[in-house]
Design a protein around this motif. Sequence first.
Motif, PDB file in Angstrom:
ATOM      1  N   PRO A   1      26.904  25.637  -7.592  1.00  0.00           N
ATOM      2  CA  PRO A   1      25.842  25.957  -8.563  1.00  0.00           C
ATOM      3  C   PRO A   1      24.787  26.882  -7.947  1.00  0.00           C
ATOM      4  N   GLU A   2      24.996  28.172  -8.089  1.00  0.00           N
ATOM      5  CA  GLU A   2      24.078  29.166  -7.543  1.00  0.00           C
ATOM      6  C   GLU A   2      23.609  30.083  -8.659  1.00  0.00           C
ATOM      7  N   GLY A   3      22.623  30.906  -8.355  1.00  0.00           N
ATOM      8  CA  GLY A   3      22.125  31.848  -9.348  1.00  0.00           C
ATOM      9  C   GLY A   3      20.951  31.265 -10.113  1.00  0.00           C
ATOM     10  N   ASP A   4      20.576  31.934 -11.147  1.00  0.00           N
ATOM     11  CA  ASP A   4      19.414  31.551 -11.947  1.00  0.00           C
ATOM     12  C   ASP A   4      19.762  30.358 -12.832  1.00  0.00           C
ATOM     13  N   LEU A   5      19.201  29.204 -12.517  1.00  0.00           N
ATOM     14  CA  LEU A   5      19.536  27.989 -13.255  1.00  0.00           C
ATOM     15  C   LEU A   5      19.130  28.092 -14.720  1.00  0.00           C
TER      16      LEU A   5
ATOM     17  N   ILE B   1      36.356  36.051 -14.099  1.00  0.00           N
ATOM     18  CA  ILE B   1      37.239  37.203 -13.910  1.00  0.00           C
ATOM     19  C   ILE B   1      36.617  38.456 -14.522  1.00  0.00           C
ATOM     20  N   PHE B   2      36.039  38.312 -15.723  1.00  0.00           N
ATOM     21  CA  PHE B   2      35.390  39.451 -16.382  1.00  0.00           C
ATOM     22  C   PHE B   2      34.196  39.933 -15.551  1.00  0.00           C
ATOM     23  N   ALA B   3      33.373  38.995 -15.082  1.00  0.00           N
ATOM     24  CA  ALA B   3      32.224  39.376 -14.258  1.00  0.00           C
ATOM     25  C   ALA B   3      32.670  40.073 -12.981  1.00  0.00           C
ATOM     26  N   SER B   4      33.781  39.604 -12.391  1.00  0.00           N
ATOM     27  CA  SER B   4      34.288  40.211 -11.162  1.00  0.00           C
ATOM     28  C   SER B   4      34.864  41.604 -11.417  1.00  0.00           C
ATOM     29  N   MET B   5      35.438  41.818 -12.596  1.00  0.00           N
ATOM     30  CA  MET B   5      35.961  43.142 -12.936  1.00  0.00           C
ATOM     31  C   MET B   5      34.884  44.211 -12.806  1.00  0.00           C
ATOM     32  N   TYR B   6      33.666  43.849 -13.172  1.00  0.00           N
ATOM     33  CA  TYR B   6      32.567  44.812 -13.184  1.00  0.00           C
ATOM     34  C   TYR B   6      31.539  44.556 -12.075  1.00  0.00           C
ATOM     35  N   GLY B   7      31.742  43.494 -11.271  1.00  0.00           N
ATOM     36  CA  GLY B   7      30.805  43.194 -10.201  1.00  0.00           C
ATOM     37  C   GLY B   7      29.419  42.848 -10.705  1.00  0.00           C
ATOM     38  N   ARG B   8      29.342  42.133 -11.818  1.00  0.00           N
ATOM     39  CA  ARG B   8      28.064  41.825 -12.455  1.00  0.00           C
ATOM     40  C   ARG B   8      27.953  40.338 -12.767  1.00  0.00           C
ATOM     41  N   ALA B   9      26.810  39.737 -12.411  1.00  0.00           N
ATOM     42  CA  ALA B   9      26.468  38.350 -12.765  1.00  0.00           C
ATOM     43  C   ALA B   9      27.561  37.362 -12.358  1.00  0.00           C
ATOM     44  N   GLN B  10      28.193  37.598 -11.199  1.00  0.00           N
ATOM     45  CA  GLN B  10      29.296  36.744 -10.789  1.00  0.00           C
ATOM     46  C   GLN B  10      28.831  35.322 -10.454  1.00  0.00           C
ATOM     47  N   ARG B  11      27.688  35.200  -9.775  1.00  0.00           N
ATOM     48  CA  ARG B  11      27.203  33.853  -9.433  1.00  0.00           C
ATOM     49  C   ARG B  11      26.834  33.065 -10.683  1.00  0.00           C
ATOM     50  N   VAL B  12      26.223  33.744 -11.653  1.00  0.00           N
ATOM     51  CA  VAL B  12      25.886  33.065 -12.903  1.00  0.00           C
ATOM     52  C   VAL B  12      27.158  32.619 -13.619  1.00  0.00           C
ATOM     53  N   ALA B  13      28.158  33.491 -13.675  1.00  0.00           N
ATOM     54  CA  ALA B  13      29.411  33.159 -14.356  1.00  0.00           C
ATOM     55  C   ALA B  13      30.099  31.975 -13.689  1.00  0.00           C
ATOM     56  N   ALA B  14      30.203  32.001 -12.359  1.00  0.00           N
ATOM     57  CA  ALA B  14      30.891  30.928 -11.637  1.00  0.00           C
ATOM     58  C   ALA B  14      30.159  29.600 -11.806  1.00  0.00           C
ATOM     59  N   SER B  15      28.841  29.622 -11.657  1.00  0.00           N
ATOM     60  CA  SER B  15      28.075  28.381 -11.795  1.00  0.00           C
ATOM     61  C   SER B  15      28.111  27.844 -13.217  1.00  0.00           C
ATOM     62  N   THR B  16      28.122  28.750 -14.207  1.00  0.00           N
ATOM     63  CA  THR B  16      28.199  28.323 -15.601  1.00  0.00           C
ATOM     64  C   THR B  16      29.514  27.611 -15.886  1.00  0.00           C
ATOM     65  N   VAL B  17      30.620  28.147 -15.345  1.00  0.00           N
ATOM     66  CA  VAL B  17      31.925  27.504 -15.538  1.00  0.00           C
ATOM     67  C   VAL B  17      31.890  26.078 -14.987  1.00  0.00           C
ATOM     68  N   LEU B  18      31.342  25.918 -13.786  1.00  0.00           N
ATOM     69  CA  LEU B  18      31.308  24.592 -13.154  1.00  0.00           C
ATOM     70  C   LEU B  18      30.436  23.612 -13.932  1.00  0.00           C
ATOM     71  N   ILE B  19      29.204  23.999 -14.220  1.00  0.00           N
ATOM     72  CA  ILE B  19      28.255  23.086 -14.869  1.00  0.00           C
ATOM     73  C   ILE B  19      28.669  22.796 -16.307  1.00  0.00           C
ATOM     74  N   ALA B  20      29.074  23.831 -17.040  1.00  0.00           N
ATOM     75  CA  ALA B  20      29.452  23.632 -18.440  1.00  0.00           C
ATOM     76  C   ALA B  20      30.728  22.806 -18.561  1.00  0.00           C
ATOM     77  N   THR B  21      31.656  22.943 -17.614  1.00  0.00           N
ATOM     78  CA  THR B  21      32.873  22.124 -17.661  1.00  0.00           C
ATOM     79  C   THR B  21      32.527  20.649 -17.548  1.00  0.00           C
TER      80      THR B  21
ATOM     81  N   ILE C   1      21.808  29.929 -16.561  1.00  0.00           N
ATOM     82  CA  ILE C   1      23.009  29.088 -16.668  1.00  0.00           C
ATOM     83  C   ILE C   1      22.845  28.061 -17.785  1.00  0.00           C
ATOM     84  N   LEU C   2      21.699  27.391 -17.819  1.00  0.00           N
ATOM     85  CA  LEU C   2      21.460  26.379 -18.859  1.00  0.00           C
ATOM     86  C   LEU C   2      21.370  27.027 -20.241  1.00  0.00           C
ATOM     87  N   PHE C   3      20.845  28.247 -20.308  1.00  0.00           N
ATOM     88  CA  PHE C   3      20.803  29.000 -21.561  1.00  0.00           C
ATOM     89  C   PHE C   3      22.212  29.257 -22.087  1.00  0.00           C
ATOM     90  N   VAL C   4      23.096  29.700 -21.211  1.00  0.00           N
ATOM     91  CA  VAL C   4      24.487  29.952 -21.616  1.00  0.00           C
ATOM     92  C   VAL C   4      25.178  28.650 -21.999  1.00  0.00           C
TER      93      VAL C   4
END
Length: 311
Positions: free
Chosen positions: A223-227, A276-296, A230-233
């Motif tokens: 869980p990294e990035g802007d919390l 994967i989408f965030a990694s394709m463009y190198g954007r908001a990867q930490r937010v995407a990864a942390s969102t997947v973990l917390i939201a799951t 992440i909670l907004f998403v």
Amino acid sequence: MQALIDVILPVFLVVGFGYVLVWRKFLNDLAIDGIMKFAQQVAVPCLLFNALAHIDLNTGFDPALLFSFYTGAGTCFALGLIGARYVFNRSWEDSVAIGFCALFSNSVLLGLAITERAYGTDALAGNYAIIAMHSPFCYGLGITVMEVVRAREAGTAMTRLPATVLKAMFSNVLIVAITLGFLFNISGLSVPGVAQGALDMMVRTALPTALFALGGILYRYRPEGDLRVILFVCALSLLLHPLITFSLSNGLGVPDAGMRSAVLTSAMAPGVNVYIFASMYGRAQRVAASTVLIATALSIFSAWFWLSVLP
């Protein structure tokens, strides 16, 4: 409570099993990546091809069901993008990637698995209809908006945009499997008996293998990035999307079976594809990864709530 015990917890126990084995170093990242690659590029495409080759297109593809689900998804994408840009002051490209997190529900690994456990394999027509449109719709929308943003910021022409979008979409094996399934269905072709037997065996491995690998992959997403982002998403994905889908399904008279498929799928966490989408463009990867973990983890409660509400 019974729905939590009988339907939801077995699914998340398989996810948790993968998580624990990687945590305790019984399996390493290389092994989990191999299992997930098999699931995503072999077993799950076989599942989607087989389902769409045999689905009744007249009953499964209810326009009201699809409109309800994808209106909710598109609304969450727009709000995620606008919120990331104007509330959290992220760049436009970061904002598109964050919007994609709110757009892409985990329709196969969680939505399909929980709906099947709750209502049985005969209740999955709506799920497969959503899944058939899911990658084309989400990737088409996300890639198009991202490429428009990048072209505007770079001051370049957008004449190559259609080719870029189509190339990105049809390099996705899931979209290829979905397309082939449709072609078999429409043409009336059938898979030879021996091949169908092998295909059925492959299909049975898809969901448990993918859920297990998902658990292993989630271990590496700290869980990294802007919390707040992440909670907004998470709020958009787990609260707003199913609420919109449920309201529209009710208003448009979607049958109960279709409503269950649409609402449960919309109540699932963002899938690994958002990373994967965030990694394709190198954007908001930490937010995407942390969102997947917390939201799951939080989707246990969203699924439990909607299972108690749905008819």
